[in-house]
Structure formats: structure tokens, C-alpha cells
Design a protein around this motif. Structure first.
Motif, PDB file in Angstrom:
ATOM      1  N   TYR A 214      -4.624  -2.879  -7.716  1.00 27.94           N
ATOM      2  CA  TYR A 214      -5.296  -3.760  -6.775  1.00 27.94           C
ATOM      3  C   TYR A 214      -4.868  -3.521  -5.335  1.00 27.94           C
ATOM      4  N   PHE A 215      -3.941  -2.591  -5.121  1.00 29.87           N
ATOM      5  CA  PHE A 215      -3.531  -2.231  -3.770  1.00 29.87           C
ATOM      6  C   PHE A 215      -3.910  -0.768  -3.546  1.00 29.87           C
ATOM      7  N   PRO A 216      -5.062  -0.518  -2.952  1.00 30.82           N
ATOM      8  CA  PRO A 216      -5.605   0.846  -2.913  1.00 30.82           C
ATOM      9  C   PRO A 216      -4.917   1.749  -1.897  1.00 30.82           C
ATOM     10  N   ARG A 217      -5.157   3.018  -2.057  1.00 26.10           N
ATOM     11  CA  ARG A 217      -4.756   4.007  -1.064  1.00 26.10           C
ATOM     12  C   ARG A 217      -5.551   3.749   0.209  1.00 26.10           C
ATOM     13  N   ILE A 218      -4.868   3.663   1.342  1.00 27.78           N
ATOM     14  CA  ILE A 218      -5.541   3.517   2.630  1.00 27.78           C
ATOM     15  C   ILE A 218      -5.282   4.718   3.532  1.00 27.78           C
ATOM     16  N   ALA A 219      -4.338   5.558   3.178  1.00 23.80           N
ATOM     17  CA  ALA A 219      -4.028   6.738   3.979  1.00 23.80           C
ATOM     18  C   ALA A 219      -5.229   7.669   4.047  1.00 23.80           C
ATOM     19  N   GLY A 220      -5.518   8.161   5.245  1.00 22.71           N
ATOM     20  CA  GLY A 220      -6.561   9.163   5.413  1.00 22.71           C
ATOM     21  C   GLY A 220      -7.971   8.636   5.440  1.00 22.71           C
ATOM     22  N   LYS A 221      -8.154   7.338   5.202  1.00 22.81           N
ATOM     23  CA  LYS A 221      -9.500   6.789   5.294  1.00 22.81           C
ATOM     24  C   LYS A 221      -9.908   6.719   6.764  1.00 22.81           C
ATOM     25  N   PRO A 222     -11.210   6.795   7.057  1.00 23.47           N
ATOM     26  CA  PRO A 222     -11.640   6.764   8.457  1.00 23.47           C
ATOM     27  C   PRO A 222     -11.095   5.542   9.188  1.00 23.47           C
ATOM     28  N   ALA A 223     -10.638   5.755  10.405  1.00 23.02           N
ATOM     29  CA  ALA A 223     -10.075   4.655  11.188  1.00 23.02           C
ATOM     30  C   ALA A 223     -11.092   3.538  11.385  1.00 23.02           C
ATOM     31  N   GLY A 224     -12.363   3.892  11.559  1.00 27.13           N
ATOM     32  CA  GLY A 224     -13.394   2.879  11.739  1.00 27.13           C
ATOM     33  C   GLY A 224     -13.524   1.988  10.522  1.00 27.13           C
ATOM     34  N   TYR A 225     -13.421   2.566   9.328  1.00 28.96           N
ATOM     35  CA  TYR A 225     -13.486   1.776   8.105  1.00 28.96           C
ATOM     36  C   TYR A 225     -12.293   0.838   7.999  1.00 28.96           C
ATOM     37  N   LEU A 226     -11.086   1.380   8.216  1.00 33.48           N
ATOM     38  CA  LEU A 226      -9.891   0.552   8.108  1.00 33.48           C
ATOM     39  C   LEU A 226      -9.912  -0.579   9.128  1.00 33.48           C
ATOM     40  N   TYR A 227     -10.348  -0.277  10.329  1.00 40.93           N
ATOM     41  CA  TYR A 227     -10.432  -1.307  11.373  1.00 40.93           C
ATOM     42  C   TYR A 227     -11.418  -2.402  10.970  1.00 40.93           C
ATOM     43  N   ASN A 228     -12.575  -2.003  10.468  1.00 42.90           N
ATOM     44  CA  ASN A 228     -13.569  -2.997  10.033  1.00 42.90           C
ATOM     45  C   ASN A 228     -13.004  -3.926   8.966  1.00 42.90           C
ATOM     46  N   GLN A 229     -12.213  -3.367   8.037  1.00 38.17           N
ATOM     47  CA  GLN A 229     -11.649  -4.204   6.975  1.00 38.17           C
ATOM     48  C   GLN A 229     -10.600  -5.162   7.525  1.00 38.17           C
ATOM     49  N   LEU A 230      -9.773  -4.690   8.445  1.00 35.94           N
ATOM     50  CA  LEU A 230      -8.772  -5.562   9.054  1.00 35.94           C
ATOM     51  C   LEU A 230      -9.433  -6.711   9.808  1.00 35.94           C
ATOM     52  N   VAL A 231     -10.484  -6.394  10.538  1.00 39.33           N
ATOM     53  CA  VAL A 231     -11.214  -7.432  11.268  1.00 39.33           C
ATOM     54  C   VAL A 231     -11.848  -8.415  10.285  1.00 39.33           C
TER      55      VAL A 231
ATOM     56  N   HIS B  47       0.800  -1.230   0.000  1.00 45.37           N
ATOM     57  CA  HIS B  47       0.000   0.000   0.000  1.00 45.37           C
ATOM     58  C   HIS B  47       0.831   1.278   0.000  1.00 45.37           C
ATOM     59  N   GLY B  48       2.141   1.161  -0.014  1.00 52.03           N
ATOM     60  CA  GLY B  48       2.989   2.342  -0.008  1.00 52.03           C
ATOM     61  C   GLY B  48       3.436   2.700   1.390  1.00 52.03           C
ATOM     62  N   GLN B  49       4.561   3.385   1.489  1.00 52.80           N
ATOM     63  CA  GLN B  49       5.191   3.660   2.774  1.00 52.80           C
ATOM     64  C   GLN B  49       4.279   4.391   3.743  1.00 52.80           C
ATOM     65  N   SER B  50       3.436   5.276   3.227  1.00 58.39           N
ATOM     66  CA  SER B  50       2.495   6.019   4.080  1.00 58.39           C
ATOM     67  C   SER B  50       1.054   5.652   3.761  1.00 58.39           C
ATOM     68  N   GLY B  51       0.867   4.536   3.053  1.00 57.50           N
ATOM     69  CA  GLY B  51      -0.479   4.123   2.696  1.00 57.50           C
ATOM     70  C   GLY B  51      -1.045   4.858   1.504  1.00 57.50           C
ATOM     71  N   GLN B  52      -0.173   5.469   0.688  1.00 60.60           N
ATOM     72  CA  GLN B  52      -0.642   6.304  -0.418  1.00 60.60           C
ATOM     73  C   GLN B  52      -1.105   5.510  -1.622  1.00 60.60           C
ATOM     74  N   GLY B  53      -0.934   4.175  -1.585  1.00 57.95           N
ATOM     75  CA  GLY B  53      -1.284   3.366  -2.744  1.00 57.95           C
ATOM     76  C   GLY B  53      -0.107   3.277  -3.695  1.00 57.95           C
ATOM     77  N   THR B  54      -0.221   2.404  -4.664  1.00 57.78           N
ATOM     78  CA  THR B  54       0.847   2.209  -5.641  1.00 57.78           C
ATOM     79  C   THR B  54       0.256   2.194  -7.036  1.00 57.78           C
ATOM     80  N   GLU B  55       1.134   2.057  -8.022  1.00 56.57           N
ATOM     81  CA  GLU B  55       0.666   2.002  -9.404  1.00 56.57           C
ATOM     82  C   GLU B  55      -0.126   0.734  -9.683  1.00 56.57           C
ATOM     83  N   ASN B  56       0.056  -0.281  -8.863  1.00 55.64           N
ATOM     84  CA  ASN B  56      -0.745  -1.493  -9.002  1.00 55.64           C
ATOM     85  C   ASN B  56      -2.147  -1.201  -8.487  1.00 55.64           C
TER      86      ASN B  56
END
Length: 250
Positions: free
Chosen positions: A68-85, A57-66
Motif C-alpha cells: 500500500y506504499f508504492p514506489r514514487i521514485a522516478g515518477k514524473p514530477a508533475g504527477y507527484l506534485y499533483n498527488q501532493l496537492v 515509501h523507502g529512503q529513495s522512494g523505491q517503495g517497500t514490501e508493504n
């Protein structure tokens, strides 16, 4: 804060393997291979925790040119947590993610989510999806106004006027690659991806045709980076559909 990871040896093998892939400390893979258990003092830093994440996902979560690996930086913490779970518990399927977080406790995942939610790196360069003007107009209409005849609400009603997401559980759409957008909408439509009931995205995706999905993805791909990528405050009143993940459910 320090956490005691249950099923410790398996957890350390997961973390060690992730850091090995990411090119991190050589000591952890060695420990993982020998079955030794390192102390949290040695590896329990945020930098160590996210090594498996930044590889894709990139060093700071900025996403990459690929795409299928989306930007995760700055997304709501609740959303990211739900996806990890969801990846940990097997309700969302992608083998590397399922493996990486398989034995990590809730509090551990929550701190990782909060870390990436706080990041504000520049948006990774993206190549716009080629589309004709009719397709782009259809995409712009669906994003800004939806399609009342098909029961499709506007994307901005939930994902924010600037499409940067809404606290606590709705992700931003800006910066996502078009192939990722189409793939996720398709997975929702066929039941491979789902969220807490009532699953609002399932309802939306089943009403989108293939051409609608491509139109939204194409229009999004041609938008510039927002001035402020922060998600909007929660606003349940504005939302056109009941959404379980926005109501404090994982």
C-alpha cells in the motif's frame, strides 16, 4: 530556495511529527511539543523535508514490501506534485498523507516532487501475484492492446511502452504491488479517487471488470525492472483519451 510557510506553528508540528516517526532529529519533536518555532536554517533541507515520506515509501522512494506504499521514485514530477496537492487539499484521501502535507505551500511540495522524480534507486523485490495462464494472457492483452469492444485503451498508450510513465503527469506502473494496482483502479471506479477533468482514468476504470483489474495487476507483478525507469517524453498525439492531468491541470 527558502519558503515562508503559512500557519507556521501547525506546519512545524506536522514536520516535527513526521521526522519523529521517521527516527530523525530529536530536537524537532521537542520543539513541536513546546510550541517553539525553529528556523529554516535548522530544518529546511531536503533530507528533513522528506523524512515523513521515506518512512513509508523507502529512503529513495523505491517503495517497500508493504503493497500500500508504492514506489514514487522516478515518477514524473508533475504527477507527484499533483498527488501532493490533492492530499493537501483533501481531494485525495489517506489520513496520514492528508495530515503530513496539510499546511505546506505549492512551491514546497513542488521541490519534494522534483526530488523524488530525480531518484533512480533499484526496484524493491516484489512477490509475483499467482494467476493462471488465461488471466495472465488477459492482462498482457489489456496492457499491450486494450479491449476495443469495451472501449478500453492499451495501458502502454498512456503509461509508456516500457510502462515507466509519461511526462508531465502520467505515472509508471512497473514496480507497483498488485494489491495497490487493484485498490487504486477500484477507487477510481467507485469515485473515491479522481483527477482533473477530463478524468481519463475514471473512464478506463469504469470499463474494467474485477477480473480485468486482477489480470492487469497479476501481469504487471510478473514483469522485471526496466533497464531505464525514466518516464517517456510527453506525447499527447498518441494518447487515446483526453486527460486533464496531462494537459497541465492539477
Amino acid at each position: 530556495m527558502k519558503f515562508r510557510v503559512t500557519r507556521r506553528s501547525a506546519a512545524w508540528r506536522t514536520i516535527g511529527a513526521a521526522i519523529a516517526v521517521a527516527g530523525g532529529s530529536a530536537s524537532l519533536p521537542a520543539l513541536a511539543q513546546t510550541g517553539a518555532t525553529p528556523s529554516f536554517k535548522e530544518v529546511d533541507s531536503m533530507e528533513a523535508r522528506v523524512q515523513g515520506c521515506v518512512t513509508c515509501h523507502g529512503q529513495s522512494g523505491q517503495g517497500t514490501e508493504n503493497g500500500y506504499f508504492p514506489r514514487i521514485a522516478g515518477k514524473p514530477a508533475g504527477y507527484l506534485y499533483n498527488q501532493l496537492v490533492a492530499f493537501r487539499d483533501g481531494t485525495r484521501h489517506y489520513a496520514p498523507m492528508n495530515y503530513l502535507v496539510a499546511y505546506l505551500p505549492d512551491a514546497y511540495l513542488k521541490e519534494i516532487a522534483q526530488h523524488f522524480a530525480s531518484q533512480r534507486p533499484p526496484f524493491a523485490p516484489a512477490e509475483a501475484m499467482k494467476a493462471d495462464q488465461d488471466t495472465l494472457r488477459r492482462g498482457a492483452t489489456l496492457v499491450a492492446a486494450g479491449d476495443a469492444g469495451k472501449g478500453i485503451p492499451a495501458c502502454v498508450a498512456c503509461h509508456g511502452v516500457g510502462l515507466t510513465g509519461m511526462e508531465p503527469g502520467i505515472p509508471g506502473l512497473v514496480g507497483l504491488r498488485p494489491n495497490y494496482v487493484v485498490a487504486q483502479l477500484t477507487r477510481w471506479r467507485v469515485g473515491e479517487r479522481h483527477a482533473a477533468e477530463p478524468d481519463c482514468m475514471k473512464r478506463v476504470a469504469t470499463r474494467l471488470s474485477d477480473s480485468d483489474m486482477n489480470a492487469v495487476a497479476a501481469w504487471l507483478s510478473q514483469q522485471g525492472a526496466p533497464k531505464d525507469p525514466s518516464p517517456e517524453p510527453a506525447n499527447l498525439v498518441r494518447m487515446p483519451l483526453a486527460c486533464g492531468s496531462q494537459q497541465g491541470r492539477s
